[in-house]
Design a protein around this motif. Sequence first.
Motif, mmCIF file in Angstrom:
data_model
loop_
_atom_site.group_PDB
_atom_site.id
_atom_site.type_symbol
_atom_site.label_atom_id
_atom_site.label_comp_id
_atom_site.label_asym_id
_atom_site.label_seq_id
_atom_site.Cartn_x
_atom_site.Cartn_y
_atom_site.Cartn_z
ATOM 1 N N PHE A 12 126.373 89.200 -138.552
ATOM 2 C CA PHE A 12 126.162 89.715 -137.121
ATOM 3 C C PHE A 12 126.153 91.342 -137.183
ATOM 4 C CE2 PHE A 12 128.358 90.651 -133.209
ATOM 5 C CZ PHE A 12 127.176 89.979 -132.254
ATOM 6 N N GLY A 13 126.671 91.946 -138.055
ATOM 7 C CA GLY A 13 126.687 93.303 -138.238
ATOM 8 C C GLY A 13 125.109 93.901 -138.629
ATOM 9 N N ILE A 14 124.290 93.168 -139.602
ATOM 10 C CA ILE A 14 123.152 93.478 -139.868
ATOM 11 C C ILE A 14 122.150 93.416 -138.977
ATOM 12 C CG2 ILE A 14 121.415 92.799 -141.483
ATOM 13 C CD1 ILE A 14 123.607 92.441 -143.627
ATOM 14 N N SER A 15 122.446 92.127 -138.022
ATOM 15 C CA SER A 15 121.437 91.819 -137.009
ATOM 16 C C SER A 15 121.668 92.912 -135.688
ATOM 17 C CB SER A 15 121.586 90.521 -136.358
ATOM 18 O OG SER A 15 123.154 90.416 -135.855
ATOM 19 N N LEU A 16 122.888 93.536 -135.762
ATOM 20 C CA LEU A 16 122.960 94.547 -134.772
ATOM 21 C C LEU A 16 122.589 95.934 -135.096
ATOM 22 C CD1 LEU A 16 126.693 93.943 -133.659
ATOM 23 C CD2 LEU A 16 124.715 94.105 -131.982
ATOM 24 N N PHE A 17 122.360 96.079 -136.370
ATOM 25 C CA PHE A 17 121.768 97.423 -137.053
ATOM 26 C C PHE A 17 120.364 97.242 -136.639
ATOM 27 C CE2 PHE A 17 120.074 99.992 -140.586
ATOM 28 C CZ PHE A 17 120.449 101.161 -140.334
ATOM 29 N N LEU A 18 119.727 96.092 -137.234
ATOM 30 C CA LEU A 18 118.379 95.983 -136.925
ATOM 31 C C LEU A 18 117.727 95.753 -135.420
ATOM 32 C CD1 LEU A 18 117.636 92.932 -139.718
ATOM 33 C CD2 LEU A 18 117.226 95.278 -139.895
ATOM 34 N N TRP A 19 118.757 95.425 -134.799
ATOM 35 C CA TRP A 19 118.489 95.277 -133.072
ATOM 36 C C TRP A 19 118.383 97.031 -132.846
ATOM 37 C CZ3 TRP A 19 117.020 92.343 -129.497
ATOM 38 C CH2 TRP A 19 116.999 92.737 -128.128
ATOM 39 N N SER A 20 119.295 97.802 -133.256
ATOM 40 C CA SER A 20 119.490 99.058 -132.740
ATOM 41 C C SER A 20 117.999 99.877 -133.275
ATOM 42 C CB SER A 20 120.604 99.963 -133.448
ATOM 43 O OG SER A 20 120.617 99.954 -134.685
ATOM 44 N N ILE A 21 117.766 99.536 -134.612
ATOM 45 C CA ILE A 21 116.285 100.056 -135.232
ATOM 46 C C ILE A 21 115.264 99.693 -134.281
ATOM 47 C CG2 ILE A 21 114.688 100.237 -137.039
ATOM 48 C CD1 ILE A 21 117.186 100.152 -138.976
ATOM 49 N N GLY A 22 115.106 98.373 -133.707
ATOM 50 C CA GLY A 22 114.145 97.779 -132.956
ATOM 51 C C GLY A 22 114.297 98.070 -131.671
ATOM 52 N N ALA A 23 115.257 98.529 -131.233
ATOM 53 C CA ALA A 23 115.292 99.220 -129.740
ATOM 54 C C ALA A 23 114.605 100.567 -129.671
ATOM 55 C CB ALA A 23 116.892 99.545 -129.301
ATOM 56 N N ILE A 24 114.990 101.477 -130.909
ATOM 57 C CA ILE A 24 114.269 102.741 -131.006
ATOM 58 C C ILE A 24 112.845 102.758 -130.883
ATOM 59 C CG2 ILE A 24 114.212 104.902 -132.227
ATOM 60 C CD1 ILE A 24 116.478 104.803 -130.635
ATOM 61 N N ILE A 25 112.216 101.622 -131.836
ATOM 62 C CA ILE A 25 110.895 101.623 -132.334
ATOM 63 C C ILE A 25 110.225 100.867 -130.717
ATOM 64 C CG2 ILE A 25 109.084 100.167 -133.406
ATOM 65 C CD1 ILE A 25 110.948 100.225 -135.707
ATOM 66 N N ALA A 26 110.926 100.016 -130.177
ATOM 67 C CA ALA A 26 110.347 99.690 -128.662
ATOM 68 C C ALA A 26 110.363 100.654 -127.895
ATOM 69 C CB ALA A 26 111.207 98.665 -128.276
ATOM 70 N N THR A 27 111.232 101.601 -127.791
ATOM 71 C CA THR A 27 111.354 102.884 -126.837
ATOM 72 C C THR A 27 110.015 103.676 -127.189
ATOM 73 O OG1 THR A 27 113.725 102.429 -126.769
ATOM 74 C CG2 THR A 27 112.870 104.608 -126.010
ATOM 75 N N ILE A 28 109.780 103.964 -128.429
ATOM 76 C CA ILE A 28 108.724 104.873 -128.604
ATOM 77 C C ILE A 28 107.250 104.181 -128.190
ATOM 78 C CG2 ILE A 28 107.394 105.896 -130.556
ATOM 79 C CD1 ILE A 28 110.070 106.139 -131.916
ATOM 80 N N ILE A 29 107.259 102.865 -128.428
ATOM 81 C CA ILE A 29 105.863 102.270 -128.277
ATOM 82 C C ILE A 29 105.801 102.083 -126.819
ATOM 83 C CG2 ILE A 29 104.786 99.902 -128.652
ATOM 84 C CD1 ILE A 29 105.878 99.964 -131.200
ATOM 85 N N PHE A 30 106.830 101.508 -126.081
ATOM 86 C CA PHE A 30 106.567 101.365 -124.566
ATOM 87 C C PHE A 30 106.491 102.644 -123.833
ATOM 88 C CE2 PHE A 30 109.062 96.996 -125.166
ATOM 89 C CZ PHE A 30 107.723 96.569 -125.331
ATOM 90 N N SER A 31 106.975 103.970 -124.446
ATOM 91 C CA SER A 31 106.950 105.052 -123.656
ATOM 92 C C SER A 31 105.514 105.692 -123.948
ATOM 93 C CB SER A 31 108.059 106.227 -124.121
ATOM 94 O OG SER A 31 107.712 106.303 -125.435
ATOM 95 N N GLN A 32 104.985 105.331 -124.886
ATOM 96 C CA GLN A 32 103.454 105.802 -125.171
ATOM 97 C C GLN A 32 102.507 105.016 -124.425
ATOM 98 O OE1 GLN A 32 102.693 108.213 -127.147
ATOM 99 N NE2 GLN A 32 104.836 108.713 -127.232
ATOM 100 N N ARG A 33 102.711 103.642 -124.009
ATOM 101 C CA ARG A 33 101.902 103.039 -122.944
ATOM 102 C C ARG A 33 102.104 103.222 -121.407
ATOM 103 N NH1 ARG A 33 101.602 96.884 -125.824
ATOM 104 N NH2 ARG A 33 100.645 97.890 -128.114
ATOM 105 N N GLY A 34 103.076 104.267 -121.211
ATOM 106 C CA GLY A 34 103.342 104.331 -119.924
ATOM 107 C C GLY A 34 104.053 103.527 -119.200
#
Length: 71
Positions: A12-34
Amino acid sequence: MNKIPYKVRVGFGISLFLWSIGAIIATIIFSQRGLGVWVLIVGPILAVISFILFVIIMPKTNEDGSPIAIK
């Protein structure tokens, strides 16, 4: 927290860590698409909350009770 099995806490700890990285990456990608300002607010909040939960849930000792140390 001691009633939760060791391997479940690690998984569960590892999945939360990967989720936090994924949320940052998704934020960058979605913000670039407006896709809106809500992405710039919700994405980092989710990343911070999941990282804090990762730190809380991840075990601080090995399965046998000895402290985790790098050899």
